[in-house]
Design a protein around this motif. Structure first.
Motif, PDB file in Angstrom:
ATOM      1  N   MET A  22       7.801  -2.919   2.787  1.00  0.00           N
ATOM      2  CA  MET A  22       6.455  -3.056   3.336  1.00  0.00           C
ATOM      3  C   MET A  22       5.855  -4.397   2.903  1.00  0.00           C
ATOM      4  N   LEU A  23       5.378  -5.165   3.856  1.00  0.00           N
ATOM      5  CA  LEU A  23       4.779  -6.464   3.592  1.00  0.00           C
ATOM      6  C   LEU A  23       3.267  -6.325   3.721  1.00  0.00           C
ATOM      7  N   VAL A  24       2.528  -6.707   2.687  1.00  0.00           N
ATOM      8  CA  VAL A  24       1.074  -6.527   2.655  1.00  0.00           C
ATOM      9  C   VAL A  24       0.409  -7.892   2.676  1.00  0.00           C
ATOM     10  N   VAL A  25      -0.566  -8.045   3.578  1.00  0.00           N
ATOM     11  CA  VAL A  25      -1.295  -9.308   3.708  1.00  0.00           C
ATOM     12  C   VAL A  25      -2.791  -9.001   3.705  1.00  0.00           C
ATOM     13  N   GLY A  26      -3.572  -9.790   2.926  1.00  0.00           N
ATOM     14  CA  GLY A  26      -5.006  -9.616   2.887  1.00  0.00           C
ATOM     15  C   GLY A  26      -5.447  -8.801   1.685  1.00  0.00           C
ATOM     16  N   ALA A  27      -6.757  -8.704   1.498  1.00  0.00           N
ATOM     17  CA  ALA A  27      -7.321  -7.969   0.367  1.00  0.00           C
ATOM     18  C   ALA A  27      -8.714  -7.480   0.732  1.00  0.00           C
ATOM     19  N   ALA A  28      -9.078  -6.318   0.184  1.00  0.00           N
ATOM     20  CA  ALA A  28     -10.423  -5.778   0.390  1.00  0.00           C
ATOM     21  C   ALA A  28     -11.453  -6.729  -0.240  1.00  0.00           C
ATOM     22  N   PRO A  29     -12.656  -6.823   0.347  1.00  0.00           N
ATOM     23  CA  PRO A  29     -13.213  -5.988   1.418  1.00  0.00           C
ATOM     24  C   PRO A  29     -12.836  -6.446   2.828  1.00  0.00           C
ATOM     25  N   GLY A  30     -12.015  -7.492   2.955  1.00  0.00           N
ATOM     26  CA  GLY A  30     -11.583  -7.947   4.265  1.00  0.00           C
ATOM     27  C   GLY A  30     -10.447  -7.094   4.799  1.00  0.00           C
ATOM     28  N   PRO A  31      -9.905  -7.451   5.955  1.00  0.00           N
ATOM     29  CA  PRO A  31      -8.781  -6.689   6.524  1.00  0.00           C
ATOM     30  C   PRO A  31      -7.540  -6.760   5.633  1.00  0.00           C
ATOM     31  N   VAL A  32      -6.806  -5.674   5.591  1.00  0.00           N
ATOM     32  CA  VAL A  32      -5.504  -5.620   4.932  1.00  0.00           C
ATOM     33  C   VAL A  32      -4.507  -5.079   5.947  1.00  0.00           C
ATOM     34  N   LEU A  50       5.921  -4.199   8.932  1.00  0.00           N
ATOM     35  CA  LEU A  50       7.309  -3.773   8.774  1.00  0.00           C
ATOM     36  C   LEU A  50       8.251  -4.844   9.304  1.00  0.00           C
ATOM     37  N   THR A  51       9.429  -4.944   8.710  1.00  0.00           N
ATOM     38  CA  THR A  51      10.446  -5.832   9.281  1.00  0.00           C
ATOM     39  C   THR A  51      11.039  -5.221  10.545  1.00  0.00           C
ATOM     40  N   LEU A  52      11.037  -3.898  10.669  1.00  0.00           N
ATOM     41  CA  LEU A  52      11.501  -3.250  11.893  1.00  0.00           C
ATOM     42  C   LEU A  52      10.495  -3.494  13.008  1.00  0.00           C
ATOM     43  N   ALA A  69       8.976  -6.158  13.594  1.00  0.00           N
ATOM     44  CA  ALA A  69       7.857  -7.005  13.145  1.00  0.00           C
ATOM     45  C   ALA A  69       6.538  -6.290  13.441  1.00  0.00           C
ATOM     46  N   ALA A  70       6.519  -4.994  13.109  1.00  0.00           N
ATOM     47  CA  ALA A  70       5.454  -4.101  13.554  1.00  0.00           C
ATOM     48  C   ALA A  70       4.309  -4.021  12.554  1.00  0.00           C
ATOM     49  N   LEU A  71       3.118  -3.866  13.096  1.00  0.00           N
ATOM     50  CA  LEU A  71       1.933  -3.564  12.308  1.00  0.00           C
ATOM     51  C   LEU A  71       1.980  -2.089  11.931  1.00  0.00           C
ATOM     52  N   HIS A  72       2.063  -1.807  10.631  1.00  0.00           N
ATOM     53  CA  HIS A  72       2.129  -0.422  10.159  1.00  0.00           C
ATOM     54  C   HIS A  72       0.724   0.152   9.980  1.00  0.00           C
ATOM     55  N   THR A  73      -0.132  -0.598   9.304  1.00  0.00           N
ATOM     56  CA  THR A  73      -1.533  -0.201   9.153  1.00  0.00           C
ATOM     57  C   THR A  73      -2.422  -1.443   9.233  1.00  0.00           C
ATOM     58  N   LEU A  74      -3.664  -1.221   9.614  1.00  0.00           N
ATOM     59  CA  LEU A  74      -4.683  -2.272   9.663  1.00  0.00           C
ATOM     60  C   LEU A  74      -5.967  -1.655   9.104  1.00  0.00           C
TER      61      LEU A  74
END
Length: 323
Positions: free
Chosen positions: A1-11, A15-17, A19-24
């Motif tokens: 799982m690749l995580v980008v960003g930090a609260a309070p902004g978007p996180v 996924l490498t599978l 190149a999918a957005l898993h959560t936003l």
């Protein structure tokens, strides 16, 4: 799982599978942080799903009629995967591939996929990249591709949004606005031309309740069980493609892109779609807004071309600006 960003902004979790957005996860207008993107719980669910949830799709997003087209005087035959047509790149499209991580920082991750010559029938070796970047209250997705032989490329991102939270149920009460004067009527998913939106459910120039448009008795809507149509977005260059908001959590997002079209899909699922929580997403539980070239452009030379040649770089920019 690749995580980008930090609260309070978007996180974003990527996924490498596919190149999918898993959560936003964003801070909604009521101050509560929620995941506003539909997802799957497992790899098995993702591979079994027919809905391209959160995936990067290609080589050609949307449909190519008859799974064939002519390029530079020769016929190209593709792998068909929907009623004899090619949909989202074929039965083994980019959404089903493992992408390689090129780089990752706290605010950005870049993934790459090399698609060999003849992949799903498409000519040329294509190197595609997708970059997810978080900046302030926004998320940018940058799609690029190069080729070593003439081919066609049309990439997009297939996120389904629900601004009340991914498990909140229908988006019927969301409000959608799209600055578009024309849409592409379809016959079994294939565009038949371009028509004015006036007097149709595709007139989203004023804020419109999603359920009002998706439950219309219009013949185009009835045939698709909702909206699954490309709208020609007014203007050129990077510009606002849509504004989506919800009164329930007082959350709004503007979608900006540089593409000529926006596919609006009201999650008209005709098969079970496993949810992130382990249940089932039902028809209308999310809204996909997919900036892209028009569907089936290889058969419509008067439309913006999808042809990519050696020495050129395909580029598509998608921005979500939350408020």
């Amino acid at each position: 799982m690749l995580v980008v960003g930090a609260a309070p902004g978007p996180v974003v979790e990527v996924l490498t599978l596919g190149a999918a957005l898993h959560t936003l996860t964003v801070t909604c207008g009521d101050g509560v942080r929620r995941n506003v993107a539909l997802g799957h719980r497992s790899v098995e669910d993702r591979l079994a799903s027919p809905a391209y949830v959160g995936a990067t799709v290609g080589r050609y997003a949307n449909r190519i009629a008859g799974a064939s087209f002519e390029l530079d005087g020769r016929e190209v035959r593709l792998a068909a995967n929907e009623d004899g047509n090619s949909l989202h790149g074929g039965p083994d499209g980019f959404d089903r591939r493992l992408w390689e991580v090129v780089s990752q920082t706290e605010d950005e991750v870049v993934l790459e996929l090399v698609s060999p010559d003849g992949d799903q029938g498409f000519p040329g070796t294509v190197t595609a990249r997708v970059a997810y970047q978080v900046d302030g209250d926004g998320v940018t997705i940058e799609l690029t591709a190069t080729t070593d032989a003439p081919t066609v490329v049309n990439l997009t991102h297939h996120a389904y949004l629900n601004l009340d939270g991914q498990d909140a149920g229908t988006v019927d009460d969301h409000v959608l606005e799209v600055p578009s004067d024309h849409y592409l009527p379809v016959l079994e998913g294939i565009p038949t031309g371009i028509a004015p939106v006036d007097g149709t459910p595709f007139d989203l120039r004023a804020p419109t309740r999603v359920g009002q448009a998706a439950r219309s008795g219009h013949e185009q809507v009835a045939a698709a069980c909702g909206l699954d149509h490309c709208l020609a977005v007014r203007g050129d260059g990077l510009r606002r493609h849509a504004t989506l908001s919800t009164p329930t959590t007082s959350t709004r997002v503007e979608l900006w892109s540089d593409q000529p079209g926006l596919q609006v899909f009201t999650a008209n699922f005709d098969a079970p779609v496993p949810s992130l929580a382990g249940g089932i997403y039902r028809m209308g539980d999310g809204l996909a807004l997919e900036p892209q070239l028009f569907p089936d452009t290889p058969h419509h030379p008067q439309w913006p071309s999808a042809v990519l040649r050696p020495g050129e770089t395909y580029r598509s920019r998608i921005e979500w600006r939350f408020a």
